[in-house]
Design an enzyme around this catalytic site. Structure first.
Site, mmCIF file in Angstrom:
data_model
loop_
_atom_site.group_PDB
_atom_site.id
_atom_site.type_symbol
_atom_site.label_atom_id
_atom_site.label_comp_id
_atom_site.label_asym_id
_atom_site.label_seq_id
_atom_site.Cartn_x
_atom_site.Cartn_y
_atom_site.Cartn_z
ATOM 1 N N LYS A 1 -12.662 -1.738 5.481
ATOM 2 C CA LYS A 1 -11.836 -2.585 6.444
ATOM 3 C C LYS A 1 -12.573 -2.567 7.893
ATOM 4 O O LYS A 1 -12.872 -3.711 8.244
ATOM 5 C CB LYS A 1 -10.544 -2.164 6.591
ATOM 6 C CG LYS A 1 -9.865 -1.795 5.140
ATOM 7 C CD LYS A 1 -9.935 -2.996 4.296
ATOM 8 C CE LYS A 1 -9.461 -2.548 2.748
ATOM 9 N NZ LYS A 1 -8.245 -1.786 2.517
ATOM 10 N N ASP B 1 -1.741 6.494 6.115
ATOM 11 C CA ASP B 1 -2.910 5.751 5.766
ATOM 12 C C ASP B 1 -3.146 4.693 6.696
ATOM 13 O O ASP B 1 -2.402 3.809 6.856
ATOM 14 C CB ASP B 1 -2.415 4.998 4.297
ATOM 15 C CG ASP B 1 -3.236 4.142 3.813
ATOM 16 O OD1 ASP B 1 -4.330 3.794 4.362
ATOM 17 O OD2 ASP B 1 -3.059 3.378 2.830
ATOM 18 N N TRP C 1 0.917 -1.137 -0.040
ATOM 19 C CA TRP C 1 -0.045 0.006 0.002
ATOM 20 C C TRP C 1 1.017 1.194 0.011
ATOM 21 O O TRP C 1 0.572 2.212 -0.758
ATOM 22 C CB TRP C 1 -1.100 -0.090 1.067
ATOM 23 C CG TRP C 1 -1.950 -0.964 0.799
ATOM 24 C CD1 TRP C 1 -2.310 -2.107 1.687
ATOM 25 C CD2 TRP C 1 -3.114 -1.119 -0.093
ATOM 26 N NE1 TRP C 1 -3.285 -2.830 1.044
ATOM 27 C CE2 TRP C 1 -3.695 -2.176 -0.168
ATOM 28 C CE3 TRP C 1 -3.372 -0.086 -1.100
ATOM 29 C CZ2 TRP C 1 -4.766 -2.508 -0.869
ATOM 30 C CZ3 TRP C 1 -4.270 -0.495 -2.308
ATOM 31 C CH2 TRP C 1 -5.249 -1.728 -2.038
HETATM 32 C C1 LIG Z 1 -7.669 -1.345 1.188
HETATM 33 C C2 LIG Z 1 -6.539 -0.301 1.408
HETATM 34 C C3 LIG Z 1 -6.356 0.873 0.504
HETATM 35 C C4 LIG Z 1 -7.183 1.001 -0.689
HETATM 36 O O1 LIG Z 1 -8.582 1.159 -0.828
HETATM 37 P P1 LIG Z 1 -9.582 1.401 -1.616
HETATM 38 O O2 LIG Z 1 -10.671 1.964 -1.087
HETATM 39 O O3 LIG Z 1 -9.575 0.140 -2.478
HETATM 40 O O4 LIG Z 1 -9.027 2.837 -2.841
HETATM 41 C C5 LIG Z 1 -5.399 1.596 0.841
HETATM 42 N N1 LIG Z 1 -4.635 1.387 1.907
HETATM 43 C C6 LIG Z 1 -4.752 0.579 2.551
HETATM 44 C C7 LIG Z 1 -3.875 0.365 3.621
HETATM 45 C C8 LIG Z 1 -5.790 -0.284 2.374
HETATM 46 O O5 LIG Z 1 -5.895 -1.497 3.180
#
Ligand SMILES: *Cc1c(COP(=O)(O)O)cnc(C)c1O
Length: 363
Positions: free
Chosen positions: A199, A175, A101
């Site tokens: 998530k 993030d 990521w």
């Molecule tokens: C799932 C995830 C993303 C991407 O999210 P989207 O909603 O598919 O754009 C980005 N960073 C992390 C850490 C993730 O787990």
């Protein structure tokens, strides 16, 4: 009704109470005669839902008053562009690459600024985290980006880095998509944190951004208006139509979290769940997790069968036991158990029991 345990990495398990409440309110929210998805985002009903969700999240995560909470769209991947569009000033930005990521974020930022690699753990297959005191920080970086929980590689910062202690004035961009609300946040170390909801917060479609006010108003001229944090903040996340139904369901999750005792109580439960699973892996001859102990994720636990020819049998048996979506990400292989807030410890216990049984009888 006992539902199967769902270990999906995202979109992921929801608290059953929340699903039941959303179902019961589907046709008529609080006597309004409308489903939440049929309401104007500017009407008093939805405004009350929005304000309650904002207030509950601020309380749960103890977000200080000098931070704005924005409800956006686009997901974590869109934020990989939206953050540099708003904060890079077209110049140098630092990245710590600790898994898939943060690597994606680093590559996307090239379109909008000049990303520099402050550290990378790619050489060891993203199974460790570099010590922040070894990071190569640029003098003039507009911010430093980390992914505080690498969903695919199962690597988590157990503590956020303190950039001021490293002599840097750069704001930290985090993030936290896949572990938001799983533990408290030290906001004194954060400039901006973002995460997709799917998530740990609710349905896909909602993206959470928490930003320190002094970082608003620096967007590049090419930044789309709907993605300009200042525009979004000035319009209480309603510059354009926000993802109303996802905000509503996330709001139900926030109330569920409060009923669970808040973030400290959830964190204690998450630690117990993770310990149960990692202990089972470490004490077996069949299963293996390769991540260094000081940065193992409490949310996403990738593991391997030492005999990979048994993978399909393992997954088929798991499904028979009501244990869903355990297949690992294709870039890593093996298995991955995501054990988010809404996955109860009974689910982890059921997984551990199945893993033992499989090792003893079918491996
Ligand atoms: C799932 C995830 C993303 C991407 O999210 P989207 O909603 O598919 O754009 C980005 N960073 C992390 C850490 C993730 O787990």
């Amino acid at each position: 009704m006992r539902r199967p345990f769902n270990f999906s990495a995202g979109p992921a398990v929801m608290p059953q109470e929340v699903l039941s409440q959303a179902a019961s309110e589907m046709l008529d929210w609080h006597g309004s005669g409308m489903s939440v998805m049929e309401m104007s985002h500017r009407g008093k009903e939805f405004i009350s839902i929005y304000e309650q969700a904002q207030a509950d999240l601020r309380e749960l995560l103890a977000v200080p008053s000098q931070f704005k909470i924005l409800f956006m769209q686009g997901g974590g991947l869109a934020e990989n562009a939206i953050v540099p569009l708003n904060l890079s000033k077209g110049g140098t930005v630092d990245f710590v690459v600790s898994g898939s990521w943060s690597q994606k974020s680093y590559i996307e930022a090239r379109k909008y600024g000049t990303p520099q690699l402050a550290a990378s753990s790619e050489a060891d297959g993203f199974t460790s985290l570099s010590d922040p005191t070894t990071w190569q920080l640029s003098k003039n970086a507009s911010y430093l980006h980390i992914c505080s929980n690498e969903t695919i590689h199962g690597v988590e910062y157990h503590e956020l880095p303190d950039l001021k202690a490293l002599g840097s004035q750069a704001p930290l961009v985090v993030d936290f998509s896949s572990h938001v609300a799983s533990r408290p946040v030290d906001w004194s170390r954060v400039g901006l944190a973002f995460g997709g909801a799917q998530k740990n917060l609710g349905p896909a479609g909602l993206t959470l951004v928490v930003i320190r006010e002094d970082l608003l108003g620096q967007a590049l001229p090419i930044c789309p208006s709907a993605f300009n944090y200042k525009t979004v903040a000035d319009n209480q996340s309603m510059f354009n139509t926000p993802p109303t139904y996802s905000i509503y369901v996330a709001g139900l999750v926030f109330q569920w979290l409060k009923r669970q005792g808040g973030i400290a109580a959830i964190e204690a439960r998450n630690k117990a769940k993770a310990a149960l699973l990692y202990d089972a892996i470490d004490n077996s001859r069949l299963y293996l997790n390769k991540v260094a102990a000081n940065c193992r994720s409490r949310m996403n636990v990738p593991f391997f069968l030492r005999d990979e020819s048994r993978n399909d049998a393992f997954l088929a048996g798991a499904r028979e036991h009501g244990l869903l979506q355990l297949k690992g990400h294709k870039s890593v292989g093996g298995m991955r158990a995501s054990i988010y807030n809404a996955l109860p410890i009974e689910g982890v216990q059921a997984l551990v029991d199945y893993m033992r049984e499989f090792e003893q009888t079918r491996a």
